[in-house]
Design a protein around this motif. Structure first.
Motif, PDB file in Angstrom:
ATOM      1  N   UNK A  71       0.842  -1.198   0.000  1.00  0.00           N
ATOM      2  CA  UNK A  71       0.000   0.000   0.000  1.00  0.00           C
ATOM      3  C   UNK A  71       0.876   1.245   0.000  1.00  0.00           C
ATOM      4  N   UNK A  72       1.856   1.285   0.897  1.00  0.00           N
ATOM      5  CA  UNK A  72       2.750   2.443   0.978  1.00  0.00           C
ATOM      6  C   UNK A  72       3.517   2.641  -0.327  1.00  0.00           C
ATOM      7  N   UNK A  73       3.942   1.539  -0.956  1.00  0.00           N
ATOM      8  CA  UNK A  73       4.637   1.646  -2.241  1.00  0.00           C
ATOM      9  C   UNK A  73       3.730   2.285  -3.290  1.00  0.00           C
ATOM     10  N   UNK A  74       2.477   1.845  -3.346  1.00  0.00           N
ATOM     11  CA  UNK A  74       1.531   2.396  -4.308  1.00  0.00           C
ATOM     12  C   UNK A  74       1.201   3.852  -4.039  1.00  0.00           C
ATOM     13  N   UNK A  75       1.032   4.196  -2.761  1.00  0.00           N
ATOM     14  CA  UNK A  75       0.752   5.588  -2.389  1.00  0.00           C
ATOM     15  C   UNK A  75       1.929   6.470  -2.778  1.00  0.00           C
ATOM     16  N   UNK A  76       3.139   6.034  -2.435  1.00  0.00           N
ATOM     17  CA  UNK A  76       4.342   6.817  -2.749  1.00  0.00           C
ATOM     18  C   UNK A  76       4.475   6.995  -4.260  1.00  0.00           C
ATOM     19  N   UNK A  77       4.266   5.934  -4.994  1.00  0.00           N
ATOM     20  CA  UNK A  77       4.360   6.007  -6.455  1.00  0.00           C
ATOM     21  C   UNK A  77       3.363   7.032  -7.001  1.00  0.00           C
ATOM     22  N   UNK A  78       2.164   7.046  -6.441  1.00  0.00           N
ATOM     23  CA  UNK A  78       1.157   8.026  -6.848  1.00  0.00           C
ATOM     24  C   UNK A  78       1.591   9.457  -6.594  1.00  0.00           C
ATOM     25  N   UNK A  96       6.552  15.336   3.398  1.00  0.00           N
ATOM     26  CA  UNK A  96       6.134  14.805   2.102  1.00  0.00           C
ATOM     27  C   UNK A  96       4.765  14.149   2.227  1.00  0.00           C
ATOM     28  N   UNK A  97       4.093  14.042   1.111  1.00  0.00           N
ATOM     29  CA  UNK A  97       2.768  13.411   1.095  1.00  0.00           C
ATOM     30  C   UNK A  97       2.837  11.959   1.554  1.00  0.00           C
ATOM     31  N   UNK A  98       3.877  11.257   1.149  1.00  0.00           N
ATOM     32  CA  UNK A  98       4.023   9.857   1.546  1.00  0.00           C
ATOM     33  C   UNK A  98       4.206   9.737   3.054  1.00  0.00           C
ATOM     34  N   UNK A  99       5.081  10.548   3.621  1.00  0.00           N
ATOM     35  CA  UNK A  99       5.309  10.504   5.067  1.00  0.00           C
ATOM     36  C   UNK A  99       4.033  10.844   5.826  1.00  0.00           C
ATOM     37  N   UNK A 100       3.329  11.865   5.390  1.00  0.00           N
ATOM     38  CA  UNK A 100       2.074  12.239   6.067  1.00  0.00           C
ATOM     39  C   UNK A 100       1.044  11.114   5.971  1.00  0.00           C
ATOM     40  N   UNK A 101       0.956  10.458   4.812  1.00  0.00           N
ATOM     41  CA  UNK A 101       0.024   9.338   4.655  1.00  0.00           C
ATOM     42  C   UNK A 101       0.378   8.210   5.618  1.00  0.00           C
ATOM     43  N   UNK A 102       1.664   7.862   5.687  1.00  0.00           N
ATOM     44  CA  UNK A 102       2.107   6.780   6.562  1.00  0.00           C
ATOM     45  C   UNK A 102       1.809   7.093   8.030  1.00  0.00           C
ATOM     46  N   UNK A 103       2.023   8.332   8.429  1.00  0.00           N
ATOM     47  CA  UNK A 103       1.739   8.740   9.810  1.00  0.00           C
ATOM     48  C   UNK A 103       0.239   8.657  10.097  1.00  0.00           C
ATOM     49  N   UNK A 104      -0.573   9.115   9.166  1.00  0.00           N
ATOM     50  CA  UNK A 104      -2.025   9.085   9.346  1.00  0.00           C
ATOM     51  C   UNK A 104      -2.538   7.644   9.383  1.00  0.00           C
ATOM     52  N   UNK A 105      -1.987   6.807   8.540  1.00  0.00           N
ATOM     53  CA  UNK A 105      -2.347   5.386   8.528  1.00  0.00           C
ATOM     54  C   UNK A 105      -2.112   4.767   9.903  1.00  0.00           C
ATOM     55  N   UNK A 106      -0.927   4.973  10.454  1.00  0.00           N
ATOM     56  CA  UNK A 106      -0.591   4.403  11.761  1.00  0.00           C
ATOM     57  C   UNK A 106      -1.504   4.944  12.857  1.00  0.00           C
ATOM     58  N   UNK A 107      -1.852   6.232  12.769  1.00  0.00           N
ATOM     59  CA  UNK A 107      -2.730   6.831  13.773  1.00  0.00           C
ATOM     60  C   UNK A 107      -4.130   6.209  13.699  1.00  0.00           C
ATOM     61  N   UNK A 108      -4.657   6.059  12.502  1.00  0.00           N
ATOM     62  CA  UNK A 108      -6.022   5.560  12.346  1.00  0.00           C
ATOM     63  C   UNK A 108      -6.110   4.053  12.568  1.00  0.00           C
ATOM     64  N   UNK A 109      -5.238   3.300  11.922  1.00  0.00           N
ATOM     65  CA  UNK A 109      -5.346   1.836  11.934  1.00  0.00           C
ATOM     66  C   UNK A 109      -4.765   1.223  13.194  1.00  0.00           C
ATOM     67  N   UNK A 110      -3.611   1.710  13.629  1.00  0.00           N
ATOM     68  CA  UNK A 110      -2.915   1.081  14.756  1.00  0.00           C
ATOM     69  C   UNK A 110      -2.932   1.920  16.025  1.00  0.00           C
ATOM     70  N   UNK A 111      -3.609   3.053  15.987  1.00  0.00           N
ATOM     71  CA  UNK A 111      -3.717   3.938  17.142  1.00  0.00           C
ATOM     72  C   UNK A 111      -2.339   4.294  17.700  1.00  0.00           C
ATOM     73  N   UNK A 112      -1.392   4.555  16.776  1.00  0.00           N
ATOM     74  CA  UNK A 112      -0.023   4.908  17.155  1.00  0.00           C
ATOM     75  C   UNK A 112       0.306   6.286  16.603  1.00  0.00           C
ATOM     76  N   UNK A 113       0.991   7.061  17.410  1.00  0.00           N
ATOM     77  CA  UNK A 113       1.524   8.335  16.944  1.00  0.00           C
ATOM     78  C   UNK A 113       2.977   8.071  16.558  1.00  0.00           C
ATOM     79  N   UNK A 114       3.276   8.167  15.278  1.00  0.00           N
ATOM     80  CA  UNK A 114       4.633   7.935  14.798  1.00  0.00           C
ATOM     81  C   UNK A 114       5.090   9.132  13.979  1.00  0.00           C
ATOM     82  N   UNK A 115       6.381   9.268  13.850  1.00  0.00           N
ATOM     83  CA  UNK A 115       6.975  10.294  13.004  1.00  0.00           C
ATOM     84  C   UNK A 115       7.765   9.576  11.929  1.00  0.00           C
TER      85      UNK A 115
END
Length: 133
Positions: A71-78, A96-115
Protein backbone atom coordinates in the motif's frame (compact mmCIF):
# COMPACT_ATOMS: atom_id res chain seq x y z
CA UNK A 1 -28.29 6.16 21.02
CA UNK A 2 -26.21 4.10 18.65
CA UNK A 3 -25.36 5.14 15.13
CA UNK A 4 -26.16 2.38 12.67
CA UNK A 5 -24.31 1.82 9.43
CA UNK A 6 -26.97 -0.56 8.12
CA UNK A 7 -30.56 -1.18 9.06
CA UNK A 8 -32.63 -4.18 7.98
CA UNK A 9 -35.72 -6.21 8.81
CA UNK A 10 -35.47 -9.93 9.50
CA UNK A 11 -37.78 -12.66 10.75
CA UNK A 12 -37.40 -14.73 13.89
CA UNK A 13 -35.56 -17.46 11.99
CA UNK A 14 -32.80 -15.06 10.96
CA UNK A 15 -32.43 -12.77 13.97
CA UNK A 16 -30.00 -14.94 15.98
CA UNK A 17 -27.48 -15.03 13.13
CA UNK A 18 -27.51 -11.23 12.91
CA UNK A 19 -27.25 -10.80 16.68
CA UNK A 20 -24.22 -13.14 16.71
CA UNK A 21 -22.62 -10.89 14.08
CA UNK A 22 -22.99 -7.82 16.31
CA UNK A 23 -26.28 -6.40 15.03
CA UNK A 24 -28.74 -4.98 17.57
CA UNK A 25 -32.52 -5.10 17.72
CA UNK A 26 -33.93 -1.62 17.29
CA UNK A 27 -37.60 -2.48 17.32
CA UNK A 28 -39.99 -5.37 16.78
CA UNK A 29 -43.23 -5.49 14.84
CA UNK A 30 -45.90 -8.10 15.29
CA UNK A 31 -47.99 -9.04 12.26
CA UNK A 32 -51.26 -10.91 12.40
CA UNK A 33 -52.77 -12.56 9.36
CA UNK A 34 -56.43 -13.44 8.63
CA UNK A 35 -55.71 -17.16 8.98
CA UNK A 36 -54.72 -16.56 12.61
CA UNK A 37 -50.97 -16.78 12.09
CA UNK A 38 -48.80 -14.22 13.88
CA UNK A 39 -45.21 -13.39 13.02
CA UNK A 40 -42.63 -11.08 14.51
CA UNK A 41 -40.34 -8.94 12.37
CA UNK A 42 -37.19 -7.51 13.85
CA UNK A 43 -35.83 -4.13 12.84
CA UNK A 44 -32.10 -4.52 13.35
CA UNK A 45 -29.12 -2.24 12.98
CA UNK A 46 -25.41 -2.77 12.56
CA UNK A 47 -23.67 -0.35 14.95
CA UNK A 48 -20.88 1.78 13.50
CA UNK A 49 -18.45 0.50 16.16
CA UNK A 50 -19.02 -3.11 15.00
CA UNK A 51 -18.35 -2.14 11.38
CA UNK A 52 -15.16 -0.32 12.41
CA UNK A 53 -13.99 -3.37 14.40
CA UNK A 54 -14.69 -5.62 11.40
CA UNK A 55 -12.85 -3.32 9.00
CA UNK A 56 -9.83 -3.05 11.32
CA UNK A 57 -9.75 -6.84 11.52
CA UNK A 58 -9.58 -7.06 7.73
CA UNK A 59 -6.83 -4.44 7.64
CA UNK A 60 -4.84 -6.42 10.25
CA UNK A 61 -5.17 -9.49 8.01
CA UNK A 62 -3.77 -7.46 5.12
CA UNK A 63 -0.91 -6.25 7.32
CA UNK A 64 -0.02 -9.80 8.37
CA UNK A 65 0.41 -10.66 4.69
CA UNK A 66 2.77 -7.74 4.06
CA UNK A 67 0.24 -5.71 2.13
CA UNK A 68 0.79 -2.56 4.23
CA UNK A 69 4.16 -2.17 2.57
CA UNK A 70 2.56 -2.68 -0.85
CA UNK A 71 0.00 0.00 0.00
CA UNK A 72 2.75 2.44 0.98
CA UNK A 73 4.64 1.65 -2.24
CA UNK A 74 1.53 2.40 -4.31
CA UNK A 75 0.75 5.59 -2.39
CA UNK A 76 4.34 6.82 -2.75
CA UNK A 77 4.36 6.01 -6.46
CA UNK A 78 1.16 8.03 -6.85
CA UNK A 79 2.93 10.99 -5.27
CA UNK A 80 6.00 10.48 -7.47
CA UNK A 81 8.04 9.29 -4.48
CA UNK A 82 9.62 6.04 -3.27
CA UNK A 83 8.31 4.42 -0.09
CA UNK A 84 11.66 2.87 0.77
CA UNK A 85 13.07 6.39 1.17
CA UNK A 86 11.10 6.72 4.43
CA UNK A 87 11.26 5.12 7.84
CA UNK A 88 9.98 5.50 11.36
CA UNK A 89 12.69 6.50 13.76
CA UNK A 90 15.50 8.55 12.33
CA UNK A 91 16.33 10.59 9.29
CA UNK A 92 15.47 13.97 7.87
CA UNK A 93 12.31 15.66 9.01
CA UNK A 94 9.90 15.78 6.09
CA UNK A 95 6.38 16.80 5.32
CA UNK A 96 6.13 14.80 2.10
CA UNK A 97 2.77 13.41 1.09
CA UNK A 98 4.02 9.86 1.55
CA UNK A 99 5.31 10.50 5.07
CA UNK A 100 2.07 12.24 6.07
CA UNK A 101 0.02 9.34 4.65
CA UNK A 102 2.11 6.78 6.56
CA UNK A 103 1.74 8.74 9.81
CA UNK A 104 -2.03 9.09 9.35
CA UNK A 105 -2.35 5.39 8.53
CA UNK A 106 -0.59 4.40 11.76
CA UNK A 107 -2.73 6.83 13.77
CA UNK A 108 -6.02 5.56 12.35
CA UNK A 109 -5.35 1.84 11.93
CA UNK A 110 -2.91 1.08 14.76
CA UNK A 111 -3.72 3.94 17.14
CA UNK A 112 -0.02 4.91 17.15
CA UNK A 113 1.52 8.33 16.94
CA UNK A 114 4.63 7.94 14.80
CA UNK A 115 6.98 10.29 13.00
CA UNK A 116 8.12 9.23 9.55
CA UNK A 117 11.46 10.56 8.34
CA UNK A 118 13.25 10.60 5.00
CA UNK A 119 16.11 8.12 5.40
CA UNK A 120 19.67 9.33 5.55
CA UNK A 121 21.75 8.52 2.48
CA UNK A 122 24.76 6.17 2.78
CA UNK A 123 27.05 9.20 2.59
CA UNK A 124 25.21 10.93 5.42
CA UNK A 125 25.39 7.79 7.55
CA UNK A 126 29.15 7.60 6.96
CA UNK A 127 29.51 11.25 7.98
CA UNK A 128 27.57 10.48 11.15
CA UNK A 129 29.75 7.43 11.83
CA UNK A 130 26.82 5.06 11.30
CA UNK A 131 26.68 2.27 8.77
CA UNK A 132 23.81 0.45 7.18
CA UNK A 133 24.10 -3.23 6.37
Amino acid sequence: MNEYIRVDMVNSGQVDKYLNDGWEIIETAKRSYPDGETTVEYHIGLPARVMVENLLSVIKDYESLGLKEKLFEGIAEGFGETASDYEIGMGHTTSSNTARYMEEYERIVNNKIVKVFRKYTQEELKERGEYSF
